[in-house]
Scaffold this motif. Structure first.
Motif, PDB file in Angstrom:
ATOM      1  N   ASN A   2       9.994-100.959  47.177  1.00  0.00           N
ATOM      2  CA  ASN A   2       9.866-100.570  48.584  1.00  0.00           C
ATOM      3  C   ASN A   2      10.834 -99.427  48.863  1.00  0.00           C
ATOM      4  O   ASN A   2      12.045 -99.629  48.888  1.00  0.00           O
ATOM      5  N   LEU A   3      10.304 -98.222  49.065  1.00  0.00           N
ATOM      6  CA  LEU A   3      11.104 -97.011  49.244  1.00  0.00           C
ATOM      7  C   LEU A   3      11.054 -96.570  50.698  1.00  0.00           C
ATOM      8  O   LEU A   3       9.970 -96.457  51.270  1.00  0.00           O
ATOM      9  N   GLU A   4      12.209 -96.346  51.300  1.00  0.00           N
ATOM     10  CA  GLU A   4      12.292 -95.851  52.676  1.00  0.00           C
ATOM     11  C   GLU A   4      13.224 -94.650  52.702  1.00  0.00           C
ATOM     12  O   GLU A   4      14.354 -94.717  52.207  1.00  0.00           O
ATOM     13  N   ILE A   5      12.752 -93.552  53.276  1.00  0.00           N
ATOM     14  CA  ILE A   5      13.575 -92.350  53.425  1.00  0.00           C
ATOM     15  C   ILE A   5      13.637 -92.019  54.907  1.00  0.00           C
ATOM     16  O   ILE A   5      12.609 -91.951  55.578  1.00  0.00           O
ATOM     17  N   LYS A   6      14.853 -91.822  55.397  1.00  0.00           N
ATOM     18  CA  LYS A   6      15.029 -91.543  56.812  1.00  0.00           C
ATOM     19  C   LYS A   6      16.182 -90.571  57.018  1.00  0.00           C
ATOM     20  O   LYS A   6      17.005 -90.364  56.112  1.00  0.00           O
ATOM     21  N   LEU A   7      16.224 -89.981  58.197  1.00  0.00           N
ATOM     22  CA  LEU A   7      17.359 -89.141  58.559  1.00  0.00           C
ATOM     23  C   LEU A   7      18.570 -90.037  58.789  1.00  0.00           C
ATOM     24  O   LEU A   7      18.480 -91.039  59.502  1.00  0.00           O
ATOM     25  N   ALA A   8      19.664 -89.669  58.179  1.00  0.00           N
ATOM     26  CA  ALA A   8      20.893 -90.451  58.327  1.00  0.00           C
ATOM     27  C   ALA A   8      21.503 -90.196  59.697  1.00  0.00           C
ATOM     28  O   ALA A   8      21.472 -89.077  60.215  1.00  0.00           O
ATOM     29  N   LYS A   9      22.076 -91.235  60.237  1.00  0.00           N
ATOM     30  CA  LYS A   9      22.821 -91.140  61.495  1.00  0.00           C
ATOM     31  C   LYS A   9      24.308 -91.022  61.164  1.00  0.00           C
ATOM     32  O   LYS A   9      24.741 -91.360  60.059  1.00  0.00           O
ATOM     33  N   VAL A  47      29.782 -82.491  59.891  1.00  0.00           N
ATOM     34  CA  VAL A  47      28.499 -81.840  59.599  1.00  0.00           C
ATOM     35  C   VAL A  47      27.368 -82.545  60.339  1.00  0.00           C
ATOM     36  O   VAL A  47      26.503 -81.902  60.948  1.00  0.00           O
ATOM     37  N   LEU A  48      27.375 -83.870  60.297  1.00  0.00           N
ATOM     38  CA  LEU A  48      26.321 -84.638  60.970  1.00  0.00           C
ATOM     39  C   LEU A  48      26.422 -84.528  62.489  1.00  0.00           C
ATOM     40  O   LEU A  48      25.402 -84.446  63.178  1.00  0.00           O
ATOM     41  N   GLU A  49      27.634 -84.519  63.002  1.00  0.00           N
ATOM     42  CA  GLU A  49      27.818 -84.431  64.464  1.00  0.00           C
ATOM     43  C   GLU A  49      27.435 -83.072  65.014  1.00  0.00           C
ATOM     44  O   GLU A  49      26.831 -82.983  66.079  1.00  0.00           O
ATOM     45  N   ASN A  50      27.773 -82.001  64.279  1.00  0.00           N
ATOM     46  CA  ASN A  50      27.481 -80.668  64.826  1.00  0.00           C
ATOM     47  C   ASN A  50      26.094 -80.164  64.442  1.00  0.00           C
ATOM     48  O   ASN A  50      25.667 -79.113  64.906  1.00  0.00           O
ATOM     49  N   GLY A  51      25.386 -80.891  63.578  1.00  0.00           N
ATOM     50  CA  GLY A  51      24.015 -80.535  63.245  1.00  0.00           C
ATOM     51  C   GLY A  51      23.861 -79.345  62.319  1.00  0.00           C
ATOM     52  O   GLY A  51      22.763 -78.801  62.185  1.00  0.00           O
ATOM     53  N   SER A  52      24.947 -78.918  61.652  1.00  0.00           N
ATOM     54  CA  SER A  52      24.826 -77.778  60.740  1.00  0.00           C
ATOM     55  C   SER A  52      23.949 -78.124  59.544  1.00  0.00           C
ATOM     56  O   SER A  52      23.282 -77.258  58.980  1.00  0.00           O
ATOM     57  N   ASP A  53      23.934 -79.375  59.148  1.00  0.00           N
ATOM     58  CA  ASP A  53      23.039 -79.902  58.117  1.00  0.00           C
ATOM     59  C   ASP A  53      22.489 -81.231  58.617  1.00  0.00           C
ATOM     60  O   ASP A  53      23.081 -81.887  59.475  1.00  0.00           O
ATOM     61  N   ASN A  54      21.367 -81.617  58.050  1.00  0.00           N
ATOM     62  CA  ASN A  54      20.833 -82.959  58.230  1.00  0.00           C
ATOM     63  C   ASN A  54      20.967 -83.664  56.892  1.00  0.00           C
ATOM     64  O   ASN A  54      21.155 -83.027  55.862  1.00  0.00           O
ATOM     65  N   VAL A  55      20.842 -84.983  56.907  1.00  0.00           N
ATOM     66  CA  VAL A  55      20.932 -85.753  55.675  1.00  0.00           C
ATOM     67  C   VAL A  55      19.779 -86.740  55.611  1.00  0.00           C
ATOM     68  O   VAL A  55      19.516 -87.465  56.576  1.00  0.00           O
ATOM     69  N   LEU A  65      20.328 -95.822  47.770  1.00  0.00           N
ATOM     70  CA  LEU A  65      20.487 -95.351  46.388  1.00  0.00           C
ATOM     71  C   LEU A  65      20.485 -93.837  46.253  1.00  0.00           C
ATOM     72  O   LEU A  65      20.800 -93.319  45.185  1.00  0.00           O
ATOM     73  N   GLY A  66      20.126 -93.109  47.306  1.00  0.00           N
ATOM     74  CA  GLY A  66      20.084 -91.663  47.193  1.00  0.00           C
ATOM     75  C   GLY A  66      20.200 -90.985  48.538  1.00  0.00           C
ATOM     76  O   GLY A  66      19.953 -91.582  49.588  1.00  0.00           O
ATOM     77  N   SER A  67      20.595 -89.710  48.489  1.00  0.00           N
ATOM     78  CA  SER A  67      20.699 -88.917  49.705  1.00  0.00           C
ATOM     79  C   SER A  67      20.655 -87.430  49.354  1.00  0.00           C
ATOM     80  O   SER A  67      20.845 -87.051  48.201  1.00  0.00           O
ATOM     81  N   SER A  68      20.416 -86.629  50.350  1.00  0.00           N
ATOM     82  CA  SER A  68      20.476 -85.178  50.193  1.00  0.00           C
ATOM     83  C   SER A  68      20.705 -84.542  51.547  1.00  0.00           C
ATOM     84  O   SER A  68      20.122 -84.948  52.548  1.00  0.00           O
ATOM     85  N   ARG A  69      21.561 -83.532  51.555  1.00  0.00           N
ATOM     86  CA  ARG A  69      21.718 -82.720  52.752  1.00  0.00           C
ATOM     87  C   ARG A  69      20.664 -81.638  52.724  1.00  0.00           C
ATOM     88  O   ARG A  69      20.206 -81.216  51.657  1.00  0.00           O
ATOM     89  N   PHE A  70      20.263 -81.179  53.913  1.00  0.00           N
ATOM     90  CA  PHE A  70      19.332 -80.060  53.981  1.00  0.00           C
ATOM     91  C   PHE A  70      19.536 -79.306  55.283  1.00  0.00           C
ATOM     92  O   PHE A  70      20.051 -79.838  56.260  1.00  0.00           O
TER      93      PHE A  70
END
Length: 100
Positions: A2-9, A47-55, A65-70
Motif C-alpha cells: 500500500n503506497l501513499e504519496i502526499k505533500l509533507a506538512k 523551507v517548508l514554511e516559506n514555500g521555497s520548496d515542497n516535499v 520510507l521516502g521523500s523528495s523536495r521539488f
C-alpha cells in the motif's frame, strides 16, 4: 504493498529530515560528501514554511520510507534530496515519487 504519496506538512519535517539523513549517510565519507548531511531540521522547516520548496513524502503500508523536495521554476520542475531509506531501496519508491 500500500503506497501513499502526499505533500509533507511542516509538522512532518522531522520525518523527512530523518529519511534524508538515513538515505545519504552512505555518502558521508566520499571526498565530496553530499550537503544533505549538513542540512539542519530548522533549515528544512524554514523551507517548508516559506514555500521555497515542497516535499513529497512516501509511505508504504503506513511507514515513511521516502521523500523528495521539488520546486517549479517557470516551465521546469526541479527535484532535490530524493531520499529512500536504505532497507526499502529497489522497490520502486523513488520512481513512484518522481511520477507523482
Amino acid at each position: 504493498m500500500n503506497l501513499e504519496i502526499k505533500l509533507a506538512k511542516v509538522k512532518e519535517a522531522p520525518i523527512v529530515h530523518k529519511l534524508m539523513l538515513e538515505a545519504f549517510e552512505e555518502y558521508r565519507l566520499l571526498e565530496v560528501p553530499s550537503s544533505a548531511l549538513n542540512e539542519s531540521l530548522e533549515s528544512l522547516i524554514n523551507v517548508l514554511e516559506n514555500g521555497s520548496d515542497n516535499v513529497l513524502l512516501c509511505f508504504v503500508n503506513g511507514e515513511p520510507l521516502g521523500s523528495s523536495r521539488f520546486s517549479i521554476k517557470g516551465d521546469s520542475l526541479y527535484f532535490s534530496r530524493l531520499s529512500v531509506t536504505p532497507h526499502a531501496r529497489g522497490k520502486g519508491i523513488a520512481k513512484a515519487i518522481i511520477v507523482a
